[in-house]
Design a protein around this motif. Structure first.
Motif, PDB file in Angstrom:
ATOM      1  N   THR A 189       1.591  -3.925   3.199  1.00  0.00           N
ATOM      2  CA  THR A 189       0.906  -2.838   2.502  1.00  0.00           C
ATOM      3  C   THR A 189      -0.570  -2.754   2.877  1.00  0.00           C
ATOM      4  OG1 THR A 189       0.436  -4.233   0.567  1.00  0.00           O
ATOM      5  CG2 THR A 189       2.475  -2.948   0.527  1.00  0.00           C
ATOM      6  N   VAL A 190      -1.078  -3.730   3.661  1.00  0.00           N
ATOM      7  CA  VAL A 190      -2.496  -3.716   4.001  1.00  0.00           C
ATOM      8  C   VAL A 190      -2.818  -2.539   4.922  1.00  0.00           C
ATOM      9  CG1 VAL A 190      -2.858  -6.188   3.688  1.00  0.00           C
ATOM     10  CG2 VAL A 190      -2.187  -5.318   5.930  1.00  0.00           C
ATOM     11  N   VAL A 191      -4.008  -1.983   4.721  1.00  0.00           N
ATOM     12  CA  VAL A 191      -4.503  -0.846   5.490  1.00  0.00           C
ATOM     13  C   VAL A 191      -5.954  -1.126   5.846  1.00  0.00           C
ATOM     14  CG1 VAL A 191      -4.963   1.635   5.475  1.00  0.00           C
ATOM     15  CG2 VAL A 191      -2.993   0.730   4.238  1.00  0.00           C
ATOM     16  N   ASP A 192      -6.354  -0.788   7.055  1.00  0.00           N
ATOM     17  CA  ASP A 192      -7.738  -1.022   7.473  1.00  0.00           C
ATOM     18  C   ASP A 192      -8.711  -0.043   6.839  1.00  0.00           C
ATOM     19  OD1 ASP A 192      -7.337  -3.242   9.062  1.00  0.00           O
ATOM     20  OD2 ASP A 192      -7.139  -2.102  10.920  1.00  0.00           O
ATOM     21  N   ARG A 250      10.190  -3.820 -17.254  1.00  0.00           N
ATOM     22  CA  ARG A 250      10.665  -3.992 -15.891  1.00  0.00           C
ATOM     23  C   ARG A 250       9.519  -4.420 -14.964  1.00  0.00           C
ATOM     24  NH1 ARG A 250      14.328   1.552 -15.422  1.00  0.00           N
ATOM     25  NH2 ARG A 250      15.945   0.934 -16.938  1.00  0.00           N
ATOM     26  N   PRO A 251       9.850  -4.918 -13.776  1.00  0.00           N
ATOM     27  CA  PRO A 251       8.798  -5.312 -12.826  1.00  0.00           C
ATOM     28  C   PRO A 251       7.947  -4.114 -12.400  1.00  0.00           C
ATOM     29  CG  PRO A 251      10.910  -6.255 -12.195  1.00  0.00           C
ATOM     30  CD  PRO A 251      11.198  -5.272 -13.286  1.00  0.00           C
ATOM     31  N   TRP A 252       6.733  -4.414 -11.935  1.00  0.00           N
ATOM     32  CA  TRP A 252       5.778  -3.384 -11.529  1.00  0.00           C
ATOM     33  C   TRP A 252       5.905  -2.979 -10.060  1.00  0.00           C
ATOM     34  CZ3 TRP A 252       0.280  -5.023 -13.614  1.00  0.00           C
ATOM     35  CH2 TRP A 252       0.310  -5.054 -15.005  1.00  0.00           C
ATOM     36  N   ASP A 253       6.855  -3.529  -9.333  1.00  0.00           N
ATOM     37  CA  ASP A 253       6.868  -3.401  -7.877  1.00  0.00           C
ATOM     38  C   ASP A 253       6.726  -1.963  -7.381  1.00  0.00           C
ATOM     39  OD1 ASP A 253       8.396  -5.773  -8.853  1.00  0.00           O
ATOM     40  OD2 ASP A 253       8.412  -6.297  -6.724  1.00  0.00           O
ATOM     41  N   TRP A 254       7.454  -1.038  -7.986  1.00  0.00           N
ATOM     42  CA  TRP A 254       7.442   0.336  -7.497  1.00  0.00           C
ATOM     43  C   TRP A 254       6.106   1.031  -7.762  1.00  0.00           C
ATOM     44  CZ3 TRP A 254      11.011  -1.051  -4.732  1.00  0.00           C
ATOM     45  CH2 TRP A 254      11.879  -0.193  -4.062  1.00  0.00           C
ATOM     46  N   GLY A 255       5.363   0.552  -8.762  1.00  0.00           N
ATOM     47  CA  GLY A 255       4.056   1.129  -9.045  1.00  0.00           C
ATOM     48  C   GLY A 255       2.930   0.503  -8.257  1.00  0.00           C
ATOM     49  N   LYS A 256       3.142  -0.743  -7.775  1.00  0.00           N
ATOM     50  CA  LYS A 256       2.058  -1.494  -7.133  1.00  0.00           C
ATOM     51  C   LYS A 256       2.309  -1.840  -5.664  1.00  0.00           C
ATOM     52  CE  LYS A 256      -1.064  -2.428 -10.426  1.00  0.00           C
ATOM     53  NZ  LYS A 256      -2.519  -2.156 -10.259  1.00  0.00           N
ATOM     54  N   GLY A 257       3.564  -2.046  -5.279  1.00  0.00           N
ATOM     55  CA  GLY A 257       3.844  -2.590  -3.956  1.00  0.00           C
ATOM     56  C   GLY A 257       4.362  -1.594  -2.951  1.00  0.00           C
ATOM     57  N   PHE A 258       4.005  -0.318  -3.108  1.00  0.00           N
ATOM     58  CA  PHE A 258       4.504   0.716  -2.207  1.00  0.00           C
ATOM     59  C   PHE A 258       3.717   0.717  -0.892  1.00  0.00           C
ATOM     60  CE2 PHE A 258       1.351   2.335  -5.099  1.00  0.00           C
ATOM     61  CZ  PHE A 258       0.508   3.104  -4.316  1.00  0.00           C
ATOM     62  N   ASP A 259       4.180   1.492   0.076  1.00  0.00           N
ATOM     63  CA  ASP A 259       3.568   1.527   1.400  1.00  0.00           C
ATOM     64  C   ASP A 259       2.082   1.885   1.334  1.00  0.00           C
ATOM     65  OD1 ASP A 259       6.088   1.039   2.397  1.00  0.00           O
ATOM     66  OD2 ASP A 259       6.487   3.122   2.959  1.00  0.00           O
ATOM     67  N   ARG A 260       1.284   1.166   2.114  1.00  0.00           N
ATOM     68  CA  ARG A 260      -0.151   1.444   2.292  1.00  0.00           C
ATOM     69  C   ARG A 260      -0.923   1.398   0.970  1.00  0.00           C
ATOM     70  NH1 ARG A 260       2.840   4.628   5.730  1.00  0.00           N
ATOM     71  NH2 ARG A 260       3.076   6.212   4.124  1.00  0.00           N
ATOM     72  N   SER A 261      -0.552   0.492   0.101  1.00  0.00           N
ATOM     73  CA  SER A 261      -1.186   0.417  -1.222  1.00  0.00           C
ATOM     74  C   SER A 261      -2.311  -0.608  -1.300  1.00  0.00           C
ATOM     75  CB  SER A 261      -0.130   0.094  -2.289  1.00  0.00           C
ATOM     76  OG  SER A 261       0.478  -1.166  -2.050  1.00  0.00           O
ATOM     77  N   ALA A 262      -2.678  -1.242  -0.169  1.00  0.00           N
ATOM     78  CA  ALA A 262      -3.717  -2.278  -0.209  1.00  0.00           C
ATOM     79  C   ALA A 262      -4.731  -2.116   0.919  1.00  0.00           C
ATOM     80  CB  ALA A 262      -3.079  -3.666  -0.148  1.00  0.00           C
ATOM     81  N   PRO A 263      -5.571  -1.086   0.851  1.00  0.00           N
ATOM     82  CA  PRO A 263      -6.659  -0.977   1.831  1.00  0.00           C
ATOM     83  C   PRO A 263      -7.650  -2.131   1.650  1.00  0.00           C
ATOM     84  CG  PRO A 263      -6.306   1.105   0.669  1.00  0.00           C
ATOM     85  CD  PRO A 263      -5.537   0.058  -0.074  1.00  0.00           C
ATOM     86  N   ILE A 264      -7.999  -2.793   2.752  1.00  0.00           N
ATOM     87  CA  ILE A 264      -8.911  -3.937   2.684  1.00  0.00           C
ATOM     88  C   ILE A 264      -9.908  -3.862   3.830  1.00  0.00           C
ATOM     89  CG2 ILE A 264      -9.093  -6.462   2.779  1.00  0.00           C
ATOM     90  CD1 ILE A 264      -6.336  -6.607   1.479  1.00  0.00           C
ATOM     91  N   ALA A 265     -11.186  -3.967   3.494  1.00  0.00           N
ATOM     92  CA  ALA A 265     -12.259  -3.949   4.485  1.00  0.00           C
ATOM     93  C   ALA A 265     -12.282  -5.274   5.244  1.00  0.00           C
ATOM     94  CB  ALA A 265     -13.594  -3.692   3.794  1.00  0.00           C
ATOM     95  N   PRO A 266     -13.023  -5.349   6.347  1.00  0.00           N
ATOM     96  CA  PRO A 266     -13.087  -6.599   7.112  1.00  0.00           C
ATOM     97  C   PRO A 266     -13.520  -7.794   6.261  1.00  0.00           C
ATOM     98  CG  PRO A 266     -13.966  -4.814   8.413  1.00  0.00           C
ATOM     99  CD  PRO A 266     -13.718  -4.251   7.041  1.00  0.00           C
ATOM    100  N   ILE A 267     -12.876  -8.928   6.530  1.00  0.00           N
ATOM    101  CA  ILE A 267     -13.170 -10.167   5.804  1.00  0.00           C
ATOM    102  C   ILE A 267     -14.438 -10.801   6.350  1.00  0.00           C
ATOM    103  CG2 ILE A 267     -12.331 -12.513   5.350  1.00  0.00           C
ATOM    104  CD1 ILE A 267      -9.463 -11.332   5.612  1.00  0.00           C
ATOM    105  N   LEU A 268     -15.295 -11.256   5.451  1.00  0.00           N
ATOM    106  CA  LEU A 268     -16.486 -12.007   5.830  1.00  0.00           C
ATOM    107  C   LEU A 268     -16.239 -13.483   5.556  1.00  0.00           C
ATOM    108  CD1 LEU A 268     -17.594  -9.053   4.709  1.00  0.00           C
ATOM    109  CD2 LEU A 268     -19.760 -10.107   5.338  1.00  0.00           C
ATOM    110  N   PRO A 269     -16.296 -14.342   6.577  1.00  0.00           N
ATOM    111  CA  PRO A 269     -16.035 -15.772   6.382  1.00  0.00           C
ATOM    112  C   PRO A 269     -17.057 -16.420   5.452  1.00  0.00           C
ATOM    113  CG  PRO A 269     -15.882 -15.181   8.701  1.00  0.00           C
ATOM    114  CD  PRO A 269     -16.472 -13.998   7.994  1.00  0.00           C
TER     115      PRO A 269
END
Length: 233
Positions: free
Chosen positions: A64-67, A130-149
């Motif tokens: 689900t991660v998106v740049d 019921r579980p939250w999967d359909w509300g939270k774990g759908f396609d492209r639901s986690a945009p994340i910026a570059p990680i800083l070490p």
């Protein structure tokens, strides 16, 4: 069990990953662990008592991660599509039942992320137990910026966290207001499942969550960790 590529009956999927700031390298994503209602004001706006509930977790699939900078389609099966700005923790060291005192030793770095949510599906599931999967774990639901070490930014304990829709500020808080700070979240999560390099932890969102519509642009950030920007097609 790890098998050679020739033994797979279909081509294995590509490895999901997040950019690492300032390099061409990428952080491989194993799974995404999310913390629910980890800011008191957000817990209240969702109709819950923040003083009585220990942290709880749900998962998003790795793919689900998106740049940062992506344009995303408005997802199907929802009429209430919400944004949630979050501090993201990238795990770089394996650990099970990790003591609070050494929890931060397991962190590779930090990033800014958005937990996109089909709120109507999430609330319907909650009401029905019921579980939250359909509300939270759908396609492209986690945009994340570059990680800083960590060796670049240390371990942020405070700093502004914010999100705007088309330039209008919607969320504006401080990561110091996390009900359960990063070290506690890592320790508590590791009691139930072994944390592994490649795990991401989305630490929860402050108050002010709300809808995003087609054609709108989301921007957000965490002080010292940069910003993220996505557009909904």
């Amino acid at each position: 069990m790890i098998e050679s590529k020739s033994e797979f009956v279909i081509p294995p999927p590509p490895t999901s990953s997040v950019a690492v700031a300032g390099t061409k390298a990428r952080f491989p994503v194993r799974r995404i662990i999310c913390v629910g209602r980890n800011y008191a004001a957000h817990a209240r706006e969702m109709g819950r008592d923040p003083d009585r509930e220990p942290p709880f977790f749900f998962l998003k699939p790795a793919d689900t991660v998106v740049d940062d900078g992506a344009t995303l389609p408005y997802p199907p099966d929802t009429n209430t599509f919400h944004f949630e700005i979050e501090l993201v923790v990238a795990i770089g060291k394996q650990g099970f039942d990790i003591p609070v005192e050494s929890a931060l030793d397991h962190v590779y770095g930090y990033a800014v992320g958005i937990d996109l949510t089909r709120r109507d599906l999430q609330l319907q599931a909650r009401e029905q137990g019921r579980p939250w999967d359909w509300g939270k774990g759908f396609d492209r639901s986690a945009p994340i910026a570059p990680i800083l070490p960590v060796d670049k930014v240390g371990h942020p304990q405070s700093g502004r966290i914010w999100l705007a829709v088309d330039g209008k500020l919607k969320q504006d808080s401080d990561i110091a207001k996390l009900t359960w700070p990063v070290r506690d979240i890592i320790s508590i999560a590791s009691r139930s499942m072994e944390l592994m390099p490649g795990d991401l932890v989305m630490t929860g969102t402050p108050e002010g969550v709300g809808p995003v519509e087609r054609g709108e642009t989301l921007t957000g950030g965490v002080a010292g960790l940069g910003e993220i920007k996505i557009k909904i097609a």
